[in-house]
Scaffold this active site. Sequence first.
Site, PDB file in Angstrom:
ATOM      1  CB  SER A  14      -0.920   0.000   1.226  1.00  0.00           C
ATOM      2  OG  SER A  14      -1.811  -1.095   1.205  1.00  0.00           O
ATOM      3  NE  ARG A  37       1.553   2.805  10.862  1.00  0.00           N
ATOM      4  CZ  ARG A  37       2.255   1.705  10.633  1.00  0.00           C
ATOM      5  NH1 ARG A  37       3.368   1.771   9.934  1.00  0.00           N
ATOM      6  NH2 ARG A  37       1.863   0.544  11.098  1.00  0.00           N
ATOM      7  CG  HIS A  40      -2.107   2.213   4.845  1.00  0.00           C
ATOM      8  ND1 HIS A  40      -2.405   1.668   6.073  1.00  0.00           N
ATOM      9  CD2 HIS A  40      -2.249   1.221   3.943  1.00  0.00           C
ATOM     10  CE1 HIS A  40      -2.690   0.391   5.918  1.00  0.00           C
ATOM     11  NE2 HIS A  40      -2.605   0.090   4.641  1.00  0.00           N
TER      12      HIS A  40
END
Length: 211
Positions: A14, A37, A40
């Site tokens: 990802s 992050r 994501h």
Amino acid sequence: MNNSDLNHPILEQSFAIIDREIGKHHLSPQEYAIARRVIHTTADFEYLNLLYFSANAIESAIQSLPKSTPIITDVTMVRQGIITLVTKTFQNPIITAVDQSLTPQPGKTRTETGLLRCWEQYPQGIYLIGNAPTALLTLCERVSQSGIKPPLIIGVPVGFVSVVESKQVLAQLDVPQIRVEGRKGGSPVAAAILNALLILAWENEQSSRNN
């Protein structure tokens, strides 16, 4: 333990997709590791421009986390989002404000009341506010009145009532901080930021040992 133990292979895939879609950006490598992050977690690329990092926020976290600095969260969902990586890395105590008070003080929420109790015990903790703007306002008030600077405040509550205002109050404080500007944020965002900081701190520790 290495990065493959901290990041699942699907997470790394990802990240690669996010990297391709973002391309060039304005963030430092450490800031981008945090933003990536969060993106994501949310599938929302706007966070690339909504995250604010004070000048020493990331470094302060990297220095504090390996010292078993207590992490104070506003709600249980934030705690649940970080407990796995905390356990794998530095095993910091995690204290949840809403669990510290069964009966709120008059005119205050349970989270506010619990946050006040946490502040009495852990003024030098890392504070992670992902849900309750009232808790962030209370925390900012205590920091302003006491002059004590926690090593980091992550202020990312989400919603419409007092959310923007609480972040604006945090912005006025001379304290290491990471914010999400505007109405966006939430418990998953708070957890993603802290998890990214844990990995940065872990990598820094491993690098220091190898040099």
